[in-house]
Write a protein that holds these residues in place. Structure first.
Motif, PDB file in Angstrom:
ATOM      1  N   THR A 151       0.868  -1.194   0.000  1.00 40.61           N
ATOM      2  CA  THR A 151       0.000   0.000   0.000  1.00 40.61           C
ATOM      3  C   THR A 151       0.898   1.235   0.000  1.00 40.61           C
ATOM      4  O   THR A 151       0.951   1.974   0.971  1.00 40.61           O
ATOM      5  N   ALA A 156      -5.453   7.652   1.314  1.00 41.15           N
ATOM      6  CA  ALA A 156      -6.449   6.713   1.808  1.00 41.15           C
ATOM      7  C   ALA A 156      -7.825   7.345   1.718  1.00 41.15           C
ATOM      8  O   ALA A 156      -7.961   8.560   1.579  1.00 41.15           O
ATOM      9  N   VAL A 163      -4.638  -0.058   5.403  1.00 44.06           N
ATOM     10  CA  VAL A 163      -3.295   0.302   4.977  1.00 44.06           C
ATOM     11  C   VAL A 163      -2.279  -0.581   5.692  1.00 44.06           C
ATOM     12  O   VAL A 163      -2.467  -0.923   6.855  1.00 44.06           O
ATOM     13  N   HIS A 285      -5.350  -0.007  -1.979  1.00 42.56           N
ATOM     14  CA  HIS A 285      -5.871   0.417  -0.677  1.00 42.56           C
ATOM     15  C   HIS A 285      -6.695   1.701  -0.790  1.00 42.56           C
ATOM     16  O   HIS A 285      -7.536   1.960   0.050  1.00 42.56           O
TER      17      HIS A 285
END
Ligand SMILES: [Zn+2]
Length: 498
Positions: A151, A156, A163, A285
């Motif tokens: 990741t 995010a 993660v 991710h």
């Protein structure tokens, strides 16, 4: 008195000359009988510089001596590396004194040694070799917190992303401790200590700090950029037409694929675009579903229902079309349907590409080139989604050529150079030389090709919102209402992307 002095002067001078001759002869004699230098290998004439690459340059105190493992690297006048058939013999010097070959250093006390090598007249750069008094199991030379290979991009989506982190801890030699031999450390994410660095949920948006602590020392603080998922609930539906280019082959053959095959491709594509398709391989991710779909156009340009929804079968004498050839692009331009009403996809044999697409037009001036994309008769779902990404304005995330650059301008995709990337199983190297797990639909192989990022999704959706020559967002049962389209004069200057 003067003459005496003169004589004395001359005498001293002659004495000096005779002495000098003796010394020279002596040196000559010593030289011819002394240590013989090995012959230099072929190609050595071009070497102007060399370096010694040590396997290790830091050692822990111990008894006895240690033999150093050094690999020479040779360079030419322009700094280019030169490969020699065999390595010439090197005279090593430690702290200015001749040493054995291979060189050995005493380990019994803390000390820093300066080492260099000489081949003929060429002297290497000086290396520093250190002996230190530490416990090799616990001594930490440096440490840092980072995103793990799985990741990598520090982006995010709040409430969605999981993660992986990594605590890199380096030993006395500057080498990373293996996972099971790491000294005790604490990993902080958003101010709290993590139990596990794997699949850590990201629960808030904003800049989230993370770092590593070992004893009373703290690593640099890194930042994870977490964003709220915007409202993507409005589904975008675009009417699509597959122009199947065949040379008279029967319907249902590879050359003239059946309606079922096309419907299957469309179904798979839509499942992916709406996140209903799961993959055995982990998605990115910071992956986001674009929530868009293509539906088969029901009505032809003449206003009558199509015999096969979403399909236009076109006979062509030509069996295959060359990628990079203007004639191919002109053919597409001449045969596309009104792009305000249809997403034009040509299904044809292509020489030199697995598929290609044209980027969105930048203005609503007369369209003077093809706008749509091409897939081959393999009817690969990935190719379909990749080309649809280009069609909706997505570049490749990677660069090619000399430099490693951010290929698409998006921060939340991984940047790498596709020409120079190193791969290791499913991993590629990014512009920082670190491995990462490529998942992006807009990557080339190897990638698991199952993810778009938020920046990419925003771009695609805004292309549909504000782009030109696209069917406006219509109900699958309805038909878009756009101003009439006028075909411009073909401009061969606009090139597609693979
Ligand atoms: Zn591409």
């Amino acid at each position: 008195m003067i003459r005496q002095l003169d004589f004395f002067f001359y005498f001293r001078k002659i004495q000096k000359i005779i002495f000098g001759v003796f010394i020279s002869l002596g040196l000559l004699f010593l030289n011819s009988c002394g240590e013989k230098e090995d012959p230099l290998p072929e190609g050595f004439d071009f070497v102007t510089d060399f370096e010694l690459i040590p396997y290790d340059s830091v050692f822990v105190i111990w008894q006895g001596t240690h033999e150093l493992n050094l690999t020479p690297k040779f360079f030419g006048a322009f700094g280019d590396e030169i490969t020699l058939e065999f390595n010439p013999s090197i005279q090593y010097f430690i702290d200015g004194k001749k040493s054995s070959n291979p060189p050995r250093i005493p380990l019994h006390q803390e000390k820093e040694f300066e080492l260099y090598g000489k081949i003929g007249r060429i002297k290497s750069k000086t290396l520093k070799i250190r002996v230190i008094d530490v416990d090799p199991k616990t001594y930490v030379s440096k440490f840092k917190a980072s995103m793990a290979d799985s990741t990598k991009a520090p982006y995010a989506i709040s409430g969605r992303s999981f993660v992986d982190f990594n605590a890199s801890i380096y030993d006395y030699r500057g080498k990373e401790f293996p996972e099971n031999e790491k000294p005790d450390y604490k990993f902080f994410f958003d101010g709290k200590v993590l139990e596990s660095l794997h699949r850590v949920p990201v629960l808030r948006s904003g800049e989230i700090p993370f770092w590593v602590e070992i004893g009373d020392k703290k690593s640099e603080v890194e930042i994870l950029f977490s964003r709220e998922l915007p409202d993507l609930s409005r589904k975008y539906s675009l009417p699509i037409i597959f122009h199947i280019i065949h040379s008279g082959q029967e319907k249902g053959t590879t050359e003239n694929p059946s309606q079922e095959k096309i419907i299957e491709l469309l179904h798979e594509t839509n499942e992916w675009l709406q996140g209903r398709k799961s993959s055995q391989l982990r998605k990115g991710h910071n992956q986001v579903d674009p929530n868009l779909e293509f539906f088969p156009a029901l009505i032809g340009p003449d206003g009558f229902p199509l015999p096969e929804p979403g399909i236009n079968r076109v006979f062509s004498e030509k069996n295959s079309y060359l990628y990079g050839d203007e004639k191919t692009y002109k053919y597409l331009f001449d045969n596309m349907w009104d792009p305000n009403n249809y997403v034009n996809v040509f299904v044809m044999n292509v020489d030199g590409a697995g598929g290609f697409a044209f980027y969105p037009p930048l203005s609503d001036e007369k369209l003077s080139r093809f706008y749509g994309f091409v897939i081959t008769k393999r009817l690969n779902t990935f190719t379909m989604i990749h080309e649809a990404g280009h069609f909706l304005g997505l570049p490749h995330p990677f660069s090619v050529g000399k430099y490693c650059l951010n290929g698409d301008g998006f921060m939340d995709t991984d940047s790498y150079n596709d020409d120079t990337k190193k791969t290791k199983s499913l991993f590629k190297t990014n512009c920082d030389g670190e491995y990462f797990y490529p998942t992006n639909v807009m990557d080339y192989f190897p990638s698991v090709h199952n993810s778009f990022t938020l920046d990419q999704v925003n771009k695609m959706r805004s292309t549909i919102d504000i782009g030109y020559f696209l069917p406006t967002n219509v109900n699958p049962n309805g038909r878009s209402q756009s101003k009439p389209w006028v075909r411009g004069v073909f401009d061969p200057g606009v090139k597609p992307i693979e």
